[in-house]
Design a protein around this motif. Structure first.
Motif, PDB file in Angstrom:
ATOM      1  N   ARG A 210       0.846  -1.207   0.000  1.00  0.00           N
ATOM      2  CA  ARG A 210       0.000   0.000   0.000  1.00  0.00           C
ATOM      3  C   ARG A 210       0.879   1.254   0.000  1.00  0.00           C
ATOM      4  O   ARG A 210       0.612   2.215  -0.711  1.00  0.00           O
ATOM      5  CB  ARG A 210      -0.898   0.039   1.245  1.00  0.00           C
ATOM      6  N   LEU A 211       1.929   1.234   0.825  1.00  0.00           N
ATOM      7  CA  LEU A 211       2.750   2.441   0.979  1.00  0.00           C
ATOM      8  C   LEU A 211       3.632   2.691  -0.238  1.00  0.00           C
ATOM      9  O   LEU A 211       3.864   3.846  -0.608  1.00  0.00           O
ATOM     10  CB  LEU A 211       3.581   2.337   2.259  1.00  0.00           C
ATOM     11  N   ARG A 212       4.112   1.620  -0.880  1.00  0.00           N
ATOM     12  CA  ARG A 212       4.889   1.828  -2.111  1.00  0.00           C
ATOM     13  C   ARG A 212       3.974   2.462  -3.165  1.00  0.00           C
ATOM     14  O   ARG A 212       4.414   3.324  -3.934  1.00  0.00           O
ATOM     15  CB  ARG A 212       5.476   0.506  -2.620  1.00  0.00           C
ATOM     16  N   ALA A 213       2.711   2.039  -3.203  1.00  0.00           N
ATOM     17  CA  ALA A 213       1.762   2.632  -4.159  1.00  0.00           C
ATOM     18  C   ALA A 213       1.548   4.116  -3.829  1.00  0.00           C
ATOM     19  O   ALA A 213       1.523   4.964  -4.725  1.00  0.00           O
ATOM     20  CB  ALA A 213       0.439   1.869  -4.125  1.00  0.00           C
ATOM     21  N   MET A 214       1.424   4.427  -2.543  1.00  0.00           N
ATOM     22  CA  MET A 214       1.270   5.845  -2.131  1.00  0.00           C
ATOM     23  C   MET A 214       2.507   6.645  -2.505  1.00  0.00           C
ATOM     24  O   MET A 214       2.408   7.775  -2.993  1.00  0.00           O
ATOM     25  CB  MET A 214       1.091   5.932  -0.607  1.00  0.00           C
TER      26      MET A 214
ATOM     27  N   ALA B 155       2.717   7.294  -6.200  1.00  0.00           N
ATOM     28  CA  ALA B 155       1.732   8.302  -6.635  1.00  0.00           C
ATOM     29  C   ALA B 155       2.100   9.699  -6.131  1.00  0.00           C
ATOM     30  O   ALA B 155       1.400  10.669  -6.414  1.00  0.00           O
ATOM     31  CB  ALA B 155       0.346   7.903  -6.124  1.00  0.00           C
ATOM     32  N   GLY B 156       3.187   9.782  -5.378  1.00  0.00           N
ATOM     33  CA  GLY B 156       3.595  11.084  -4.831  1.00  0.00           C
ATOM     34  C   GLY B 156       2.720  11.525  -3.666  1.00  0.00           C
ATOM     35  O   GLY B 156       2.700  12.703  -3.303  1.00  0.00           O
ATOM     36  N   ASP B 157       2.006  10.584  -3.062  1.00  0.00           N
ATOM     37  CA  ASP B 157       1.052  10.955  -2.012  1.00  0.00           C
ATOM     38  C   ASP B 157       1.599  10.820  -0.588  1.00  0.00           C
ATOM     39  O   ASP B 157       0.921  11.189   0.371  1.00  0.00           O
ATOM     40  CB  ASP B 157      -0.217  10.091  -2.132  1.00  0.00           C
TER      41      ASP B 157
ATOM     42  N   PRO C 223      10.273  11.461   1.036  1.00  0.00           N
ATOM     43  CA  PRO C 223       8.989  10.854   1.439  1.00  0.00           C
ATOM     44  C   PRO C 223       8.588   9.686   0.535  1.00  0.00           C
ATOM     45  O   PRO C 223       7.622   9.756  -0.218  1.00  0.00           O
ATOM     46  CB  PRO C 223       8.004  12.028   1.334  1.00  0.00           C
ATOM     47  N   ILE C 224       9.381   8.636   0.609  1.00  0.00           N
ATOM     48  CA  ILE C 224       9.108   7.391  -0.133  1.00  0.00           C
ATOM     49  C   ILE C 224       9.331   6.230   0.827  1.00  0.00           C
ATOM     50  O   ILE C 224       9.680   6.450   1.994  1.00  0.00           O
ATOM     51  CB  ILE C 224      10.049   7.239  -1.360  1.00  0.00           C
ATOM     52  N   VAL C 225       9.194   5.010   0.341  1.00  0.00           N
ATOM     53  CA  VAL C 225       9.447   3.841   1.188  1.00  0.00           C
ATOM     54  C   VAL C 225      10.932   3.481   1.107  1.00  0.00           C
ATOM     55  O   VAL C 225      11.484   3.332   0.014  1.00  0.00           O
ATOM     56  CB  VAL C 225       8.574   2.648   0.751  1.00  0.00           C
TER      57      VAL C 225
END
Ligand SMILES: NC(=O)c1ccc[n+]([C@@H]2O[C@H](COP(=O)([O-])OP(=O)(O)OC[C@H]3O[C@@H](n4cnc5c(N)ncnc54)[C@H](O)[C@@H]3O)[C@@H](O)[C@H]2O)c1
Length: 429
Positions: A168-172, A175-177, A386-388
């Motif tokens: 989920r967090l890699r997807a966020m 997406a730059g979210d 702000p990435i994983v």
């Protein structure tokens, strides 16, 4: 509005738990875990002197078990304050939650929550103004980026415990979210290759046996997903005498399962053969209506993946004419044609809902990774993108070295000549 269930809980200024009277039982359980988590004990002894989390406020959303209590006391020993909720409505050990509340830790958790209460508890922890977040499944961090986004600016970084949460967090992040950096604790070798394989392997069988007391030997045991959790479960089920069938969607683990000696086929073909089914994929709708339709009378169905979406329970309910509870975490669905299908723990992770989750010895490494990831974020979080981010190899190897030492094992070290040989491309036949 306080719903009826929450009104029956024991509430204090910084806790809501089922029954404070269970604290003594919780204390004994936590003592048992602490004695089996020597890596975390070493880190705690060090933390008491160096206080690497001084001034931090950690909002945690992770199964409230005896091992988690040991993690919580380690985090506070390092100088932080925690505010904690469970990450699954059915996984909280109420005696452990009571002990945490009695000891003064901020804890909002009880076993058997409604969805509304689940988020009520998470929101209380966010209102503690966290500087760090710790997730198991990403429900807390998604909340900090959504309904509770006023709190995001105060957060330096977060950690994530499980495969599904990391997805989920890699997807966020892609997406730059993501508004702050997150460390993928799950992906550490000393977590993913141990906790998910040996921990889930053993505790999932433990949950199935506690909910059913069935004999595993001789049963046809269908496992969906041959990743970390599924392969660990397959190894243990085979060891207890089951005939294991694997279903997969990825050719690589499918091939590995065949060479490990298991049958591999589609779920459509396995559905009529299995006595016990367990999903371990992190994917939705793995067992659906057409599978229930072809299952044998008496089939047992459960899940050990993070969310309760792997088995389509609405399909099962729609296809059945009645439901009765056989025993805790075991419901019998009577199908229109008279067959019975038994669903364990409402399709939630059976090892935590029907048993106690992973043994302390393996959580020792997972939670040492959690603790060290929090320390890294407290120190460097503000300079991370702000990435994983992954756990470093240095941390993994350091933890493995400590774990081996606490278990009393020694291994060889490379000599200077061996190191030179390693990088000498001229040395051949
Ligand atoms: N019960 C627990 O205590 C516990 C512990 C750790 C992880 N988990 C959860 O278990 C799940 C699996 O984690 P993992 O570390 O094994 O992940 P993984 O990525 O190592 O393995 C998942 C496997 O499932 C396969 N898969 C995906 N969709 C499928 C489908 N429709 N049918 C069959 N196979 C499919 C994938 O190809 C992959 O091989 C995640 O949700 C994770 O969060 C639970």
């Amino acid at each position: 509005m306080v719903d009826d269930e929450r009104a029956n809980m024991d509430e204090g200024e910084n806790y809501t738990v089922a029954d404070l009277g269970l604290a003594d039982a919780g204390e004994r359980r936590v003592d048992w875990a602490r004695a089996r988590m020597p890596v975390l004990a070493r880190l705690k002894a060090e933390a008491e002197k160096t206080k690497p989390l001084d001034g931090m406020i950690v909002a945690g959303c992770l199964h409230v078990t005896k091992e988690t209590a040991v993690l919580i006391e380690t985090i506070e020993a390092a100088g932080a304050k925690v505010s904690w909720s469970g990450c699954n409505p059915l996984s909280t050990q109420d005696d452990v939650a009571a002990w945490l509340a009695r000891e003064g830790y901020s804890i909002y958790a009880w076993h058997g929550q409604s969805r509304e209460d689940f988020y009520y508890c998470i929101d209380r922890t966010i209102e503690a103004n966290p500087t760090l977040t710790l997730d198991d499944g990403a429900d807390l961090i998604v909340r900090v980026h959504g309904e509770k986004s006023d709190y995001a600016d105060g957060v330096i970084g977060g950690t994530e415990e499980t495969t599904t949460g990391v997805h989920r967090l890699r997807a966020m992040g892609a997406a730059g979210d993501l508004r702050y950096p997150v460390i993928a604790v799950n992906d550490a070798i000393t977590k993913w290759d141990f906790d998910n394989i040996y921990g889930t392997g053993q505790s999932t069988l433990d949950g199935i046996i506690r909910a059913t007391s069935v004999l595993i030997a001789g049963k046809t045991f269908v496992i969906a997903g041959y990743g970390h959790c599924g392969s660990g479960l397959a190894m243990r089920a085979k060891g207890m005498g089951a005939n294991v069938i694997i279903t997969e969607v990825d050719p690589l683990p499918a091939l590995r399962a065949i060479m490990d000696g298991f049958q591999v086929m589609k779920m459509d073909d396995a559905a009529s053969l299995g006595d016990i089914f367990c999903t371990a994929t992190g994917m939705a709708d793995v067992i659906v209506n057409r599978h229930f339709n072809s299952m044998k009378d008496g089939a047992i169905v459960c899940n050990t993946g993070h969310y309760d979406c792997e088995i389509n329970i609405e399909d099962l309910e729609a296809a059945s004419s009645s439901v009765r509870t056989i025993r805790t975490d075991n419901e019998e669905f009577t199908m229109a044609d008279g067959r019975s299908i038994f669903l364990l723990a409402r399709g939630r992770l059976v090892n935590l809902a029907a048993a106690e989750g992973h043994p302390s010895e393996v959580m020792d490494m997972s939670f040492a990774n959690q603790y060290l990831a929090l320390c890294r974020l407290a120190k460097e979080g503000k300079s991370l993108d702000p990435i994983v981010h992954d756990i470093t190899l240095e941390q993994d190897q350091g933890l493995a070295t400590t774990k081996l030492a606490t278990m009393g094992f020694e291994i060889d070290t490379l000599t200077a000549e061996q190191i030179a040989y390693h990088s000498d491309y001229t040395a051949g036949t």
